[in-house]
Design a protein around this motif. Structure first.
Motif, PDB file in Angstrom:
ATOM      1  N   SER A  54       0.826  -1.212   0.000  1.00  0.00           N
ATOM      2  CA  SER A  54       0.000   0.000   0.000  1.00  0.00           C
ATOM      3  C   SER A  54       0.856   1.256   0.000  1.00  0.00           C
ATOM      4  O   SER A  54       0.495   2.266  -0.612  1.00  0.00           O
ATOM      5  CB  SER A  54      -0.932  -0.002   1.219  1.00  0.00           C
ATOM      6  N   ALA A  55       2.000   1.212   0.672  1.00  0.00           N
ATOM      7  CA  ALA A  55       2.896   2.366   0.691  1.00  0.00           C
ATOM      8  C   ALA A  55       3.518   2.606  -0.681  1.00  0.00           C
ATOM      9  O   ALA A  55       3.624   3.745  -1.154  1.00  0.00           O
ATOM     10  CB  ALA A  55       3.985   2.165   1.741  1.00  0.00           C
ATOM     11  N   LYS A  56       3.914   1.524  -1.338  1.00  0.00           N
ATOM     12  CA  LYS A  56       4.535   1.668  -2.658  1.00  0.00           C
ATOM     13  C   LYS A  56       3.525   2.166  -3.690  1.00  0.00           C
ATOM     14  O   LYS A  56       3.884   2.946  -4.592  1.00  0.00           O
ATOM     15  CB  LYS A  56       5.119   0.323  -3.106  1.00  0.00           C
ATOM     16  N   ASN A  57       2.280   1.750  -3.558  1.00  0.00           N
ATOM     17  CA  ASN A  57       1.264   2.122  -4.556  1.00  0.00           C
ATOM     18  C   ASN A  57       0.976   3.618  -4.573  1.00  0.00           C
ATOM     19  O   ASN A  57       0.510   4.142  -5.586  1.00  0.00           O
ATOM     20  CB  ASN A  57      -0.025   1.350  -4.287  1.00  0.00           C
ATOM     21  N   GLN A  58       1.222   4.311  -3.441  1.00  0.00           N
ATOM     22  CA  GLN A  58       0.891   5.736  -3.411  1.00  0.00           C
ATOM     23  C   GLN A  58       2.136   6.622  -3.401  1.00  0.00           C
ATOM     24  O   GLN A  58       2.052   7.788  -3.001  1.00  0.00           O
ATOM     25  CB  GLN A  58       0.010   6.038  -2.197  1.00  0.00           C
ATOM     26  N   ILE A  59       3.262   6.102  -3.862  1.00  0.00           N
ATOM     27  CA  ILE A  59       4.505   6.865  -3.795  1.00  0.00           C
ATOM     28  C   ILE A  59       4.441   8.121  -4.659  1.00  0.00           C
ATOM     29  O   ILE A  59       4.969   9.180  -4.276  1.00  0.00           O
ATOM     30  CB  ILE A  59       5.710   5.979  -4.206  1.00  0.00           C
ATOM     31  N   ILE A  60       3.779   8.056  -5.795  1.00  0.00           N
ATOM     32  CA  ILE A  60       3.752   9.215  -6.695  1.00  0.00           C
ATOM     33  C   ILE A  60       2.963  10.362  -6.080  1.00  0.00           C
ATOM     34  O   ILE A  60       3.326  11.532  -6.222  1.00  0.00           O
ATOM     35  CB  ILE A  60       3.164   8.824  -8.065  1.00  0.00           C
ATOM     36  N   THR A  61       1.901  10.057  -5.364  1.00  0.00           N
ATOM     37  CA  THR A  61       1.064  11.106  -4.772  1.00  0.00           C
ATOM     38  C   THR A  61       1.574  11.565  -3.411  1.00  0.00           C
ATOM     39  O   THR A  61       1.138  12.594  -2.898  1.00  0.00           O
ATOM     40  CB  THR A  61      -0.381  10.615  -4.625  1.00  0.00           C
ATOM     41  N   ASN A  62       2.494  10.805  -2.819  1.00  0.00           N
ATOM     42  CA  ASN A  62       2.994  11.156  -1.478  1.00  0.00           C
ATOM     43  C   ASN A  62       4.502  10.918  -1.416  1.00  0.00           C
ATOM     44  O   ASN A  62       5.024  10.313  -0.494  1.00  0.00           O
ATOM     45  CB  ASN A  62       2.270  10.305  -0.416  1.00  0.00           C
ATOM     46  N   ILE A  63       5.192  11.429  -2.416  1.00  0.00           N
ATOM     47  CA  ILE A  63       6.593  11.062  -2.603  1.00  0.00           C
ATOM     48  C   ILE A  63       7.495  11.561  -1.479  1.00  0.00           C
ATOM     49  O   ILE A  63       8.441  10.883  -1.084  1.00  0.00           O
ATOM     50  CB  ILE A  63       7.091  11.564  -3.980  1.00  0.00           C
ATOM     51  N   SER A  64       7.199  12.722  -0.919  1.00  0.00           N
ATOM     52  CA  SER A  64       8.077  13.283   0.104  1.00  0.00           C
ATOM     53  C   SER A  64       7.958  12.547   1.438  1.00  0.00           C
ATOM     54  O   SER A  64       8.853  12.642   2.281  1.00  0.00           O
ATOM     55  CB  SER A  64       7.771  14.767   0.310  1.00  0.00           C
ATOM     56  N   ASN A  65       6.861  11.830   1.641  1.00  0.00           N
ATOM     57  CA  ASN A  65       6.643  11.140   2.903  1.00  0.00           C
ATOM     58  C   ASN A  65       6.635   9.617   2.750  1.00  0.00           C
ATOM     59  O   ASN A  65       6.177   8.918   3.644  1.00  0.00           O
ATOM     60  CB  ASN A  65       5.320  11.589   3.523  1.00  0.00           C
ATOM     61  N   THR A  66       7.086   9.130   1.612  1.00  0.00           N
ATOM     62  CA  THR A  66       7.202   7.693   1.395  1.00  0.00           C
ATOM     63  C   THR A  66       8.677   7.317   1.447  1.00  0.00           C
ATOM     64  O   THR A  66       9.469   7.767   0.615  1.00  0.00           O
ATOM     65  CB  THR A  66       6.591   7.284   0.044  1.00  0.00           C
ATOM     66  N   VAL A  67       9.035   6.519   2.423  1.00  0.00           N
ATOM     67  CA  VAL A  67      10.437   6.188   2.686  1.00  0.00           C
ATOM     68  C   VAL A  67      10.738   4.810   2.110  1.00  0.00           C
ATOM     69  O   VAL A  67       9.986   3.854   2.339  1.00  0.00           O
ATOM     70  CB  VAL A  67      10.711   6.209   4.205  1.00  0.00           C
ATOM     71  N   PHE A  68      11.834   4.709   1.374  1.00  0.00           N
ATOM     72  CA  PHE A  68      12.264   3.428   0.811  1.00  0.00           C
ATOM     73  C   PHE A  68      13.783   3.428   0.705  1.00  0.00           C
ATOM     74  O   PHE A  68      14.450   4.434   0.959  1.00  0.00           O
ATOM     75  CB  PHE A  68      11.618   3.187  -0.563  1.00  0.00           C
ATOM     76  N   ALA A  69      14.346   2.276   0.347  1.00  0.00           N
ATOM     77  CA  ALA A  69      15.806   2.114   0.222  1.00  0.00           C
ATOM     78  C   ALA A  69      16.530   2.530   1.495  1.00  0.00           C
ATOM     79  O   ALA A  69      17.621   3.095   1.447  1.00  0.00           O
ATOM     80  CB  ALA A  69      16.326   2.905  -0.982  1.00  0.00           C
ATOM     81  N   PHE A  70      15.923   2.236   2.651  1.00  0.00           N
ATOM     82  CA  PHE A  70      16.518   2.640   3.926  1.00  0.00           C
ATOM     83  C   PHE A  70      17.398   1.559   4.539  1.00  0.00           C
ATOM     84  O   PHE A  70      18.074   1.801   5.529  1.00  0.00           O
ATOM     85  CB  PHE A  70      15.422   3.029   4.918  1.00  0.00           C
ATOM     86  N   LYS A  71      17.400   0.374   3.972  1.00  0.00           N
ATOM     87  CA  LYS A  71      18.220  -0.713   4.526  1.00  0.00           C
ATOM     88  C   LYS A  71      19.698  -0.335   4.542  1.00  0.00           C
ATOM     89  O   LYS A  71      20.418  -0.631   5.500  1.00  0.00           O
ATOM     90  CB  LYS A  71      18.002  -1.980   3.701  1.00  0.00           C
ATOM     91  N   ARG A  72      20.155   0.328   3.487  1.00  0.00           N
ATOM     92  CA  ARG A  72      21.574   0.667   3.372  1.00  0.00           C
ATOM     93  C   ARG A  72      21.995   1.736   4.382  1.00  0.00           C
ATOM     94  O   ARG A  72      23.185   1.892   4.661  1.00  0.00           O
ATOM     95  CB  ARG A  72      21.873   1.145   1.954  1.00  0.00           C
ATOM     96  N   LEU A  73      21.034   2.482   4.921  1.00  0.00           N
ATOM     97  CA  LEU A  73      21.356   3.554   5.863  1.00  0.00           C
ATOM     98  C   LEU A  73      21.322   3.091   7.312  1.00  0.00           C
ATOM     99  O   LEU A  73      21.700   3.847   8.213  1.00  0.00           O
ATOM    100  CB  LEU A  73      20.357   4.705   5.683  1.00  0.00           C
ATOM    101  N   LEU A  74      20.868   1.888   7.549  1.00  0.00           N
ATOM    102  CA  LEU A  74      20.708   1.385   8.910  1.00  0.00           C
ATOM    103  C   LEU A  74      22.058   1.305   9.621  1.00  0.00           C
ATOM    104  O   LEU A  74      23.014   0.726   9.115  1.00  0.00           O
ATOM    105  CB  LEU A  74      20.064   0.000   8.873  1.00  0.00           C
ATOM    106  N   GLY A  75      22.142   1.906  10.796  1.00  0.00           N
ATOM    107  CA  GLY A  75      23.349   1.819  11.611  1.00  0.00           C
ATOM    108  C   GLY A  75      24.476   2.750  11.208  1.00  0.00           C
ATOM    109  O   GLY A  75      25.536   2.729  11.835  1.00  0.00           O
ATOM    110  N   LEU A  76      24.281   3.579  10.177  1.00  0.00           N
ATOM    111  CA  LEU A  76      25.340   4.490   9.733  1.00  0.00           C
ATOM    112  C   LEU A  76      25.241   5.824  10.472  1.00  0.00           C
ATOM    113  O   LEU A  76      24.157   6.293  10.812  1.00  0.00           O
ATOM    114  CB  LEU A  76      25.243   4.730   8.231  1.00  0.00           C
ATOM    115  N   ARG A  77      26.394   6.434  10.700  1.00  0.00           N
ATOM    116  CA  ARG A  77      26.421   7.796  11.217  1.00  0.00           C
ATOM    117  C   ARG A  77      26.056   8.772  10.095  1.00  0.00           C
ATOM    118  O   ARG A  77      26.290   8.492   8.919  1.00  0.00           O
ATOM    119  CB  ARG A  77      27.827   8.134  11.742  1.00  0.00           C
ATOM    120  N   PHE A  78      25.462   9.897  10.475  1.00  0.00           N
ATOM    121  CA  PHE A  78      25.009  10.833   9.452  1.00  0.00           C
ATOM    122  C   PHE A  78      26.167  11.404   8.649  1.00  0.00           C
ATOM    123  O   PHE A  78      26.008  11.740   7.467  1.00  0.00           O
ATOM    124  CB  PHE A  78      24.219  11.971  10.103  1.00  0.00           C
TER     125      PHE A  78
END
Length: 818
Positions: A54-78
């Protein structure tokens, strides 16, 4: 008692697969959209969260608040360089959290919020858990999570924190190629894999997914597998090909002031179409079209590309694939001819050019034994079953490896600083070692990666610090012996398990107590301390046990015999406090985030209930309006004035739903639905009564006819009923007459009642009368016939041979038996 299921989760950068171990075997769970994969997407709105499909289906209409590709950022310092690189591919704004890690700035529940990656991952794991529980119809408490080889200690700890926030216990973090190896090896028969005394069967696993490439080589024997080597390119995946193709196609479409790559929505739409193109090119060599309507500035996008053009464009990426493959083969110490089989994992291994490179490097075509998409989830589920006490699984052991070399440095007050490599590259996991130090006071151990330039380490080379407290000098000011047990646990996480000070207490003439310190490596290996203690040492020194898996009992026994006549030194083992400073969240932080996640779930549930109530009202309005105007449905059973009122109310409710009722509270929908149902309920009940009552009367009539036929057969002299008494026959005759009269009278009342009126008698009355009649008359109808008399036994005649044969032996006589 039913076995509690355990699940295995393949947590991917693009999607997740869920495997489950049940009594029937290993399955992959289908989600609420009937898909076997659940997208790794989390969307935040002003009312609730959406996860997965459901989150992926509405990415175009809610692009700024749809988070994806976050696995690679897990545990990293900013401030990690990888974060800045990843920001180029994301439409969201990344910010630093109070802990210095990566966060997403989103608009949620009407206000701006910063959500850390651990929170986002916990949300996705909560969704995965809900999917599993809905499919299995029971609670899920335990899982095995598959992670990439290149995940660092900090990333693994962050994932464990996220699982704790999602309220699911992780039995093990299992490396993805290792999970595939388990799925490969467990179902191999004894003829497929060699015995322990034979050379192993070497299998290479190439895992090429959406965002990373991993290559591992393993050695199989019957019932076990050992991972020998692994290499990876953590920034090379299927999306790398998508981005290269999309940039190439966009060059011919962009105009000044109209750049697709700068528009978030347009770029996401183009990447989605390019991904479809890439998949189609795997099966076609001719030019294939890419079309996107109104991509940007109301301009339609149209382009074509051949597979050969794609391979030429992506040649630098393919070179990186080849380097990674060759590096793994070289680091394993094997040759092409030593590799028996190559197994493929991940969607990007379907690219024909990648398959060709794999065949060139390993000298043989890759196999298709495993399901490329699901084998990691299945292997994780198998491992979960092995680790769970609820399952009995065929014996199969995995010896995994640590891809990074880990060194340990030490320092402290009046302590000379030093450093040593504790776990070299490709060391077995899990494993424990005991290190021996001579110290006069507290000291600090710092674990870090020996080579910070590989994988995803960069600025995250420091693993953790451990402060060993409570150390003090001996009675004469000498340094005390301190034993520190370090471990790479099942998750691949570095730990200082314990620290013990061997405090000297004085001498004794009694028999010496021989002590030994061993470290079990959670596999079949064992470490035994063999370093010699320098009792006269007055300075701080450090020693590490180097002998692994050997028994020293013979040496200790001899030493005890030699020294049995001399005073013995009494040594007291004192446990020391270890203050660990790791990247894991504290228990208080996890508790706070768990409570916050529970609050999010509560909001989601309330919104889901509100939407369900609204949908129920809308469904009833559309349904009832058609039914009351259908001559085959409710039209004949509802009064005209009530029908008009109901239709008018349905029309006004529908208009209200699509206007001011679009976003109301749940109770408003419930009240309107209840009012409509109350108006329609009498007609619905009349329809049910007018349909069910004749059926009940027919059933009663059939029962009466069955008894009537039996009564007539009795009077006709039927042998089946000639055992009835005249009283029983008369009783049945009277009951039949009474009930048939009652049935005819009441059916006349039913037939004379209009459909718009309530029936004077309902189906329940007919069923009740039938049951009472049958209960009273069944003993007569089913009365058993009496048994015929038994004929008298014939008197035995003396002198016949049968008499001697059938005679019972007299007392004291023996009877021969064969």
């Amino acid at each position: 008692m039913a076995t509690t299921p355990v699940i295995g989760i393949d947590f991917g950068n693009e999607s997740c697969f869920i495997g489950v171990a049940r009594a029937g075997g290993i399955e992959v769970i289908i989600n609420d959209y009937s898909q076997r994969d659940t997208p790794s997407f989390v969307a935040l709105t002003s009312k609730n969260r959406m996860m997965g499909t459901s989150a992926k289906n509405q990415i175009i209409t809610n692009i700024s608040n749809t988070v994806f590709a976050f696995k690679r950022l897990l545990g990293l310092r900013f401030d990690d360089p990888l974060v800045a690189e990843e920001q180029k591919h994301l439409p969201q704004t990344l910010v630093a959290t109070p802990e210095g890690e990566v966060g997403f700035r989103v608009w949620y529940l009407g206000e701006e919020a910063v959500l850390g990656v651990r929170q986002i991952v916990a949300m996705l794991l909560t969704k995965v858990k809900d999917i599993a529980e809905a499919a299995l119809e029971c609670k899920v408490f335990e899982c095995v999570l598959a992670v990439p080889y290149f995940f660092t200690d900090a990333q693994r700890r962050a994932l464990l924190d996220a699982a704790a926030i999602a309220d699911i216990q992780v039995l093990r973090l299992l490396n993805e190629p290792s999970a595939a190896a388990v799925a490969y090896g467990l179902y191999r028969t004894s003829t497929d894999l060699p015995n322990a005394e034979q050379p192993p069967r070497h299998v290479a696993f190439v895992d090429f997914g959406s965002s990373a490439l991993q290559v591992a080589i393993s050695a199989f024997h019957k019932g076990k597998v050992k991972m020998l080597a692994c290499t990876f390119d953590s920034s090379l995946g299927g999306r790398s090909f998508d981005i290269a193709i999309a940039h190439q196609l966009a060059q011919g479409f962009n105009k000044p002031g109209s750049d697709v790559t700068k528009n978030k929505r347009s770029w996401i739409r183009l990447l989605a179409e390019v991904d479809k193109l890439k998949r189609q090119m795997s099966a076609n060599i001719s030019a294939l079209p890419v079309n996107v309507e109104c991509l940007i500035d109301e301009r339609d996008f149209a382009a074509k590309m051949k597979r050969s053009e794609m391979e030429e464009l992506c040649a630098p990426l393919l070179e990186r694939v080849e380097r990674t493959l060759r590096r793994c083969l070289a680091e394993s110490g094997l040759k092409q001819e030593d590799i028996s089989e190559i197994e493929l994992i991940g969607g990007s291994t379907r690219i024909p050019a990648v398959k060709t490179l794999i065949e060139q490097v390993f000298g043989k075509p890759p196999s298709t034994t495993l399901n490329q998409d699901e084998c990691v989830a299945r292997g994780a589920a198998i491992m979960a079953a092995m680790l769970s006490p609820s399952f009995k699984v065929r014996e199969f052991s995995l010896t995994d490896l640590q891809p990074y070399a880990i060194s340990l440095s030490w320092g402290g007050e009046d302590v000379e600083h030093g450093e040593m490599e504790v776990f070299p590259k490709f060391h077995s996991v899990p494993f424990s070692k005991i290190l021996t130090f001579f110290r006069k006071g507290p000291f600090v151990l710092t674990a870090r990666y020996a080579d910070p330039d590989v994988g995803q380490i960069h600025k995250s080379d420091t693993i953790s610090q451990f402060h060993i407290q409570g150390v003090k000098p001996g009675a004469q000011g000498e340094a005390q012996k301190v034993k520190v047990k370090v471990r790479l646990n099942l998750h691949g996480v570095f730990q200082v398990v314990s620290a013990t000070m061997m405090e000297k207490q004085g001498s004794s003439q009694s028999t010496s107590e021989v002590t030994s310190e061993t470290a079990n490596a959670e596999t079949e290996s064992m470490e035994t301390e063999t370093s010699t203690e320098n009792q006269e040492s007055s300075s701080d020194t450090t020693k590490m046990d180097t002998t692994e898996g050997e028994s020293q009992e013979g040496d200790k026994t001899a030493a005890a015999a030699t020294q049995s006549n001399h005073p013995k030194q009494i040594v007291k083992a004192v446990d020391l406090h270890v203050d660990s400073k790791t990247s894991s969240f504290t228990q208080q932080q996890i508790q706070e985030l768990t409570e916050r996640e529970a609050g999010f779930r509560s909001v989601d549930n309330q919104e889901r209930d509100r939407i369900d109530s609204k949908n129920a009202l809308e469904e009833f309005v559309l349904n009832i309006r058609g039914r009351v105007n259908d001559s085959d449905d409710l039209e004949a059973y509802i009064e005209p004035n009530v029908r008009d009122e109901l239709v008018q109310m349905a029309d006004s409710t529908e208009n209200w739903l699509y206007d001011e009722g679009e976003d109301c509270k749940k109770n408003e929908y419930v009240e309107k639905l209840q009012h409509l149902q109350n108006l329609a309920a009498p007609a619905q009940q009349r329809k049910r009564d007018h349909e069910s009552t004749p059926r009940a009367a027919e059933s009663f009539a059939a029962s009466l006819n069955r008894f009537k036929k039996a009564h007539m057969a009795y009077h006709a002299g039927d042998a089946a009923y000639d055992h009835w008494t005249p009283e029983e026959a008369k009783k049945l005759e009277v009951a039949l007459a009474e009930k048939m009269s009652w049935l005819d009278a009441n059916m006349s009342r039913v037939r004379s009642t209009l459909k718009t009126k309530d029936l004077p008698i309902k189906a329940a009355a007919f069923l009740s009368e039938q049951q009472a009649f049958e209960s009273s008359m069944n003993p007569v109808l089913n009365k058993p016939k009496p048994q015929p008399p038994t004929p008298p036994a014939e008197a035995a005649q003396p002198g016949k041979p049968e008499d001697a044969a059938n005679a019972t032996p007299a007392a004291g006589e023996k009877m021969d038996t064969e």
